[in-house]
Enzyme design. Structure first.
Site, mmCIF file in Angstrom:
data_model
loop_
_atom_site.group_PDB
_atom_site.id
_atom_site.type_symbol
_atom_site.label_atom_id
_atom_site.label_comp_id
_atom_site.label_asym_id
_atom_site.label_seq_id
_atom_site.Cartn_x
_atom_site.Cartn_y
_atom_site.Cartn_z
ATOM 1 N N SER A 51 0.756 -1.363 0.088
ATOM 2 C CA SER A 51 0.027 -0.150 0.035
ATOM 3 C C SER A 51 0.733 1.118 0.006
ATOM 4 O O SER A 51 0.263 2.312 0.043
ATOM 5 C CB SER A 51 -0.911 -0.035 1.205
ATOM 6 O OG SER A 51 -0.277 -0.165 2.324
ATOM 7 N N GLY A 55 4.357 -1.500 -5.520
ATOM 8 C CA GLY A 55 3.038 -1.445 -6.038
ATOM 9 C C GLY A 55 2.144 -0.217 -6.214
ATOM 10 O O GLY A 55 1.336 -0.008 -7.404
ATOM 11 N N SER A 211 14.098 -10.741 -7.682
ATOM 12 C CA SER A 211 15.154 -10.156 -7.000
ATOM 13 C C SER A 211 16.259 -10.323 -7.444
ATOM 14 O O SER A 211 16.630 -11.571 -7.905
ATOM 15 C CB SER A 211 14.964 -10.471 -5.263
ATOM 16 O OG SER A 211 16.027 -9.833 -4.357
ATOM 17 N N TYR A 233 13.932 -16.369 1.575
ATOM 18 C CA TYR A 233 13.471 -15.215 0.759
ATOM 19 C C TYR A 233 14.214 -15.384 -0.593
ATOM 20 O O TYR A 233 13.736 -15.319 -1.699
ATOM 21 C CB TYR A 233 13.879 -13.927 1.380
ATOM 22 C CG TYR A 233 13.494 -12.659 0.246
ATOM 23 C CD1 TYR A 233 12.133 -11.976 0.397
ATOM 24 C CD2 TYR A 233 14.351 -12.218 -0.596
ATOM 25 C CE1 TYR A 233 11.922 -11.349 -0.399
ATOM 26 C CE2 TYR A 233 13.950 -10.908 -1.537
ATOM 27 C CZ TYR A 233 12.643 -10.673 -1.430
ATOM 28 O OH TYR A 233 12.199 -9.770 -2.194
#
Length: 373
Positions: A51, A55, A211, A233
């Site tokens: 948010s 994005g 990534s 990750y």
């Protein structure tokens, strides 16, 4: 044009924060989904985002490219999704923005969201898959010091190789949380939306956010969820690269193309969880200087979205499925995209795909009541 952007998850407190944008615009009389824009030829788009990071910047930049898009925000956190929606509308008052709820870390939530999307839309043109969590990150300062002494520090700072570890855990489905949120939730969503993505008059697109930390050395087929390691990750992002490659091979003939991007080092909620905020503020002048030597130090969400927007404007047939498209920024602040060959083995990708299909089968058997009858 119809564009879809798949969910983005950001770790928040004790659980992931997931958001996703869907855009839907149609130009043929009698085929408008509820709330879709009319009066021009365009189709649905799904956007996944956090948010306040890449994005959100991606939403704004896409609307700058084509203000006719209809964005539908899907988010686990309703309050933040509404705040993001308000932010987009503040910059683009005429934009169409709606919502759908999804948590990429939950197979049941993904299946419910996919069912809702199939109900709303007849096709999707773009799906941006940029969910990602990095729970409990730790910096290995000893390894960083050794890199400084051996001259490898710049490579380590641009890829986080050897200096970043995470502590993972199981989710409610019995899967490793990072693997489930960063990859499997997306894969399950794409599989459930294939009827909207394949066989259309024009090609549809998947754009995965990977990534520079995606490394083959962190991934193993025998432990593809990375339950036994501390680089979950990195493993999940390498798995993302493998998944994009194999989906291209299997679905190109049906009009679906998949690409991988890297936003570079962006200062976002995820980044600020690695070190205390005050340390990042102290480091910022140094990081701006490093950018003269490390072009993937994009730093701002706007710069980080450069590769996503660039891909949005390309013809999918002209793209290389084995390339990762990196958002880059020069020392003077100029944004550009750099393609780099991915270190992926296509045979490994195929074997991994079979394992994903088995996990999908288990999820569908467990949540069969959420499927269309």
């Amino acid at each position: 044009m119809a564009i879809g952007i798949g969910p983005f998850s950001q770790e928040e407190g004790c659980g992931p924060f997931c958001t996703s944008w869907i855009a839907d615009t149609w130009g043929k009389v009698g085929r408008y989904p509820t709330g879709a824009l009319t009066g021009y030829s365009s189709c649905p788009e799904i956007l996944g985002m956090d948010s306040c990071g890449v994005g959100l910047s991606l939403c704004r930049r896409l609307l700058e490219e084509d203000g006719r898009l209809h964005l539908c925000l899907a988010c686990r956190n309703a309050q933040r999704s509404e705040a993001a929606r308000d932010s987009v509308l503040a910059a683009h008052p005429a934009a169409q923005v709606s919502t759908v709820e999804v948590d990429l870390g939950s197979a049941a939530s993904v299946l419910r969201a996919a069912r809702e999307l199939r109900r709303r839309f007849q096709r999707l043109d773009f799906v941006f898959l940029n969910a990602g969590i990095m729970p409990n990150p730790h910096v290995n300062f000893k390894a960083l010091w050794q890199g400084l002494l051996t001259g490898k520090v710049l490579h380590m700072l641009t890829t986080a190789e050897g200096i970043m570890t995470q502590t993972d855990r199981l989710n409610g489905d019995g899967l490793q949380e990072v693997f489930a949120t960063n990859l499997f939730g997306h894969f399950l969503l794409v599989r459930q939306l294939e009827c909207l993505l394949c066989g259309n008059e024009k090609p549809s697109r998947l754009i995965w956010t990977s990534s520079s930390n995606a490394r083959e050395s962190a991934f193993s087929l025998s432990d593809y969820q990375h339950a036994k390691g501390q680089e979950s990750y990195s493993s999940s992002k390498y798995a993302t690269d493998l998944t994009s490659v194999v989906l291209n091979r299997k679905l190109n003939e049906q009009g679906l193309y998949s690409s991988v991007v890297c936003p570079g080092l962006v200062m976002s909620n995820m980044t600020y969880r690695i070190l205390p905020v005050f340390i990042w503020k102290l480091l910022m002048p140094i990081m701006w200087l490093i950018r003269f030597f490390a072009k993937t130090y994009t730093l701002t969400p706007y710069n980080g979205a450069e590769a996503h927007v660039w891909l949005f404007k390309q013809k999918p047939e002209s793209l290389d499925a084995l390339v990762k498209y990196h958002s880059c920024t020069s020392g003077l602040g100029k944004c550009y995209v750099e393609p780099r060959k991915m270190d992926v083995d296509e045979e490994t990708a195929e074997k991994f795909y079979e394992k994903l299909l088995e996990l999908e089968k288990q999820a569908l058997e467990r949540y069969g009541d959420l499927l269309d009858k």
